[in-house]
Structures are given as C-alpha cells and as structure tokens.
Design a protein around this motif. Structure first.
Motif, PDB file in Angstrom:
ATOM      1  N   PRO A   1       0.836  -1.207   0.000  1.00  0.00           N
ATOM      2  CA  PRO A   1       0.000   0.000   0.000  1.00  0.00           C
ATOM      3  C   PRO A   1       0.871   1.258   0.000  1.00  0.00           C
ATOM      4  O   PRO A   1       1.929   1.272   0.635  1.00  0.00           O
ATOM      5  N   PRO A   2       0.456   2.308  -0.715  1.00  0.00           N
ATOM      6  CA  PRO A   2       1.250   3.538  -0.760  1.00  0.00           C
ATOM      7  C   PRO A   2       1.206   4.296   0.571  1.00  0.00           C
ATOM      8  O   PRO A   2       0.310   4.084   1.386  1.00  0.00           O
ATOM      9  N   VAL A   3       2.173   5.170   0.762  1.00  0.00           N
ATOM     10  CA  VAL A   3       2.237   5.979   1.982  1.00  0.00           C
ATOM     11  C   VAL A   3       1.292   7.178   1.846  1.00  0.00           C
ATOM     12  O   VAL A   3       1.189   7.774   0.780  1.00  0.00           O
ATOM     13  N   THR A   4       0.598   7.494   2.933  1.00  0.00           N
ATOM     14  CA  THR A   4      -0.358   8.601   2.931  1.00  0.00           C
ATOM     15  C   THR A   4       0.344   9.917   3.303  1.00  0.00           C
ATOM     16  O   THR A   4       1.172   9.939   4.203  1.00  0.00           O
ATOM     17  N   ALA A   5      -0.014  11.004   2.601  1.00  0.00           N
ATOM     18  CA  ALA A   5       0.542  12.326   2.906  1.00  0.00           C
ATOM     19  C   ALA A   5       0.014  12.810   4.260  1.00  0.00           C
ATOM     20  O   ALA A   5      -1.047  12.374   4.699  1.00  0.00           O
ATOM     21  N   PRO A   6       0.738  13.715   4.933  1.00  0.00           N
ATOM     22  CA  PRO A   6       0.270  14.222   6.229  1.00  0.00           C
ATOM     23  C   PRO A   6      -1.068  14.970   6.135  1.00  0.00           C
ATOM     24  O   PRO A   6      -1.898  14.862   7.025  1.00  0.00           O
ATOM     25  N   GLU A   7      -1.263  15.732   5.054  1.00  0.00           N
ATOM     26  CA  GLU A   7      -2.559  16.405   4.865  1.00  0.00           C
ATOM     27  C   GLU A   7      -3.137  16.002   3.520  1.00  0.00           C
ATOM     28  O   GLU A   7      -3.071  16.754   2.537  1.00  0.00           O
ATOM     29  N   PRO A   8      -3.731  14.810   3.458  1.00  0.00           N
ATOM     30  CA  PRO A   8      -4.154  14.283   2.163  1.00  0.00           C
ATOM     31  C   PRO A   8      -5.304  15.091   1.546  1.00  0.00           C
ATOM     32  O   PRO A   8      -6.106  15.693   2.250  1.00  0.00           O
ATOM     33  N   ALA A   9      -5.336  15.068   0.222  1.00  0.00           N
ATOM     34  CA  ALA A   9      -6.381  15.776  -0.515  1.00  0.00           C
ATOM     35  C   ALA A   9      -6.715  14.987  -1.767  1.00  0.00           C
ATOM     36  O   ALA A   9      -5.942  14.140  -2.205  1.00  0.00           O
ATOM     37  N   ILE A  10      -7.893  15.255  -2.317  1.00  0.00           N
ATOM     38  CA  ILE A  10      -8.280  14.649  -3.597  1.00  0.00           C
ATOM     39  C   ILE A  10      -8.264  15.750  -4.649  1.00  0.00           C
ATOM     40  O   ILE A  10      -8.910  16.787  -4.478  1.00  0.00           O
ATOM     41  N   GLU A  11      -7.502  15.522  -5.720  1.00  0.00           N
ATOM     42  CA  GLU A  11      -7.503  16.472  -6.829  1.00  0.00           C
ATOM     43  C   GLU A  11      -8.726  16.191  -7.694  1.00  0.00           C
ATOM     44  O   GLU A  11      -8.982  15.045  -8.055  1.00  0.00           O
ATOM     45  N   ILE A  12      -9.474  17.251  -7.997  1.00  0.00           N
ATOM     46  CA  ILE A  12     -10.673  17.086  -8.827  1.00  0.00           C
ATOM     47  C   ILE A  12     -10.486  17.929 -10.083  1.00  0.00           C
ATOM     48  O   ILE A  12     -10.190  19.116 -10.006  1.00  0.00           O
ATOM     49  N   THR A  13     -10.627  17.271 -11.243  1.00  0.00           N
ATOM     50  CA  THR A  13     -10.174  17.903 -12.490  1.00  0.00           C
ATOM     51  C   THR A  13     -11.016  17.465 -13.688  1.00  0.00           C
ATOM     52  O   THR A  13     -11.738  16.477 -13.616  1.00  0.00           O
ATOM     53  N   GLY A  14     -10.919  18.214 -14.784  1.00  0.00           N
ATOM     54  CA  GLY A  14     -11.512  17.808 -16.059  1.00  0.00           C
ATOM     55  C   GLY A  14     -12.751  18.580 -16.451  1.00  0.00           C
ATOM     56  O   GLY A  14     -13.247  19.423 -15.695  1.00  0.00           O
ATOM     57  N   ALA A  15     -13.251  18.305 -17.663  1.00  0.00           N
ATOM     58  CA  ALA A  15     -14.492  18.875 -18.198  1.00  0.00           C
ATOM     59  C   ALA A  15     -14.489  20.405 -18.215  1.00  0.00           C
ATOM     60  O   ALA A  15     -15.527  21.037 -18.029  1.00  0.00           O
ATOM     61  N   GLY A  16     -13.318  20.991 -18.432  1.00  0.00           N
ATOM     62  CA  GLY A  16     -13.228  22.443 -18.549  1.00  0.00           C
ATOM     63  C   GLY A  16     -13.323  23.193 -17.228  1.00  0.00           C
ATOM     64  O   GLY A  16     -13.362  24.422 -17.189  1.00  0.00           O
TER      65      GLY A  16
END
Ligand SMILES: Nc1nc2c(c(=O)[nH]1)N[C@H]1C(S)=C(S)[C@@H](COP(=O)(O)O)O[C@H]1N2
Ligand SMILES: [Mo]
Length: 234
Positions: free
Chosen positions: A27-42
């Motif tokens: 499993p990958p290591v988690t960042a201290p302040e994780p976030a989800i990047e939301i992108t696309g569709a202009g």
C-alpha cells in the motif's frame, strides 16, 4: 436452500474475512494532509482536503464486496460521503455551464485508475469512504480514503483515492502506469459497467466462461496479496 444461507450474485463465492486485493505491491504511503484532486471537463482543477469530507452529509452503507475474480466478502459497514452528494454540492457548481458529464475516472496513489459511467457513479450507495467497520481505513483497504461502489465489481472501487476526473466522453483506458499491468488489464478488458447483478466481469469474455478458472485462482490471489500487504486479511 439451507436456512440462513444468503444468495450471492451469479458466480460469486463467499469467503471469510476481507482479503486485501492490490495490484502491484505494498500500500502507498499517505501524505500528512491528504487531498483529492478534482479535475476535467473544462473546470478549474481544485484540491479537496480530506478534512472537508467531515462537513459534507455523512452516509453509512452496509454491503457485500464482490471481486471480479469471484470472491465475496459479506456484511461490511462503510462510512463516508456519497459520491452523489460530493458531485451535487462540490463539483457541479464548478462545472462550466452546459457541460454534461458522461464518465468519471478515479485515480489512486499507487497509480491504479478505474473508469465509471456517471450513471453508475451517482448510485446512492457509492461512497467516498474513510471508515470501514467503525475504524479509519487501513493501508490494506485503501487508506486514507477510497471509492466504494458495492453494486459493481471491486476493480471500480479505487483505493487510496487521490484524483477524480470528470469526462464528457468515454476516456482512454489507462488503468495503470506499469506497462505490464496495463497490458494485462487490456487483455482481460474490464467491463465498462461492471454491474455484479448482471455478471458484467469483462468486456469480451463472458462472465460464466471465466468463473471456473477464477475460482481455482482465488487462493493464489489471496496468498500473493497477503504477502505484499505483510499480513493476511484482517
Ligand atoms: N488503488 C487501488 N485500488 C484498487 C486496487 C488496487 O490495486 N489499487 N484493486 C482493486 C480490486 S481488483 C479490488 S477487488 C478491490 C479490493 O479491495 P480490498 O483490497 O479492500 O479488498 O480494490 C480495487 N481497488
Ligand atoms: Mo478485484
């Protein structure tokens, strides 16, 4: 049917526990302040800190989890935010006027990526989940946050979720950055809908045809994944 036996979807077998099933290593290591990047569709790309999920409507889902390889883990209790709520409250207001979303891709920290139709992603039981059985997700099952789409085979439910892409047409099928894994997945093409009740396992291979081989392979998959996780199941 014996009393107490619950019917599983076509071609699925109940297993004990909830094994980890990860493609390509630990499993990958988690960042201290994780976030989800939301992108696309202009839309202007933005980051949703995981801490913001606490302020969205919370939802609990109790469901079985079905891997395309034929195992089912039963009675899991998930908690998080419905993807439909995230879409309506956070994403939709930022979309340019007149844009219609047809597909959503979910990327994980380990490079894994799943593609879903918007219709399937907006089902009310699809969660962006941080809790399983009342505790925060562990590394095996997708820490710090994962997608959970219980009506679809497990490969839709991207673990270690770090990126949500909105698309206005069906996106290119990039499932994994490792060439060998990508080639393997292209060979057994995942079904674009992946609905468990219709046994939509693969695009070209009929679900019934792959069942016997998969059932033989389940113990092997379990061993491989337990080894890369450093422990077996939960
Ligand atoms: N990031 C990421 N998500 C993933 C995977 C993966 O390898 N990496 N495997 C998928 C597959 S094939 C299945 S069956 C489920 C397994 O979830 P579990 O490991 O919590 O049992 O995760 C899915 N999501
Ligand atoms: Mo899977």
């Amino acid at each position: 049917m014996r009393a107490g036996r619950v019917l599983l979807p076509p071609g699925q077998r109940r297993i004990t526990g909830f094994p980890r099933f990860g493609i390509g290593g630990r499993p990958p290591v988690t960042a201290p302040e994780p976030a989800i990047e939301i992108t696309g569709a202009g839309m202007e790309t933005f980051e949703l800190p995981l801490s913001a999920l606490a302020d969205l409507p919370r939802r609990q889902v109790k469901a079985d989890f079905h891997c395309v390889a034929g195992w089912t883990a039963t009675g899991l209790r998930w908690e998080g935010v419905a993807f439909a709520d995230l879409f309506d409250l956070v994403i939709e207001p930022r979309l340019p006027a007149g844009v219609t979303i047809t597909h959503v891709a979910f990327g994980g920290l380990d490079g894994f990526r799943s593609i879903d139709t918007v219709e399937d992603a907006l089902q009310p039981d699809v969660l962006v989940a941080e809790h399983l059985d009342d505790v925060p997700l562990d590394g095996d099952h997708g820490a710090p946050v994962r997608l959970l789409s219980p009506q679809q085979y497990g490969f839709v439910s991207t673990k270690h979720l770090c990126r949500i892409e909105l698309h206005t047409t069906r996106p290119r099928e990039r499932y994994h950055p490792k060439r060998r894994i990508q080639a393997g997945l292209q060979l057994v093409k995942p079904h674009p809908r992946a609905r468990v009740r219709f046994e939509e396992r693969h695009r070209y291979l009929p679900g019934r045809a792959v069942r016997p081989l998969y059932h033989l392979l389940i113990p092997l998959f379990r061993r491989i994944n337990a080894r890369s996780a450093g422990r077996a199941g939960r």
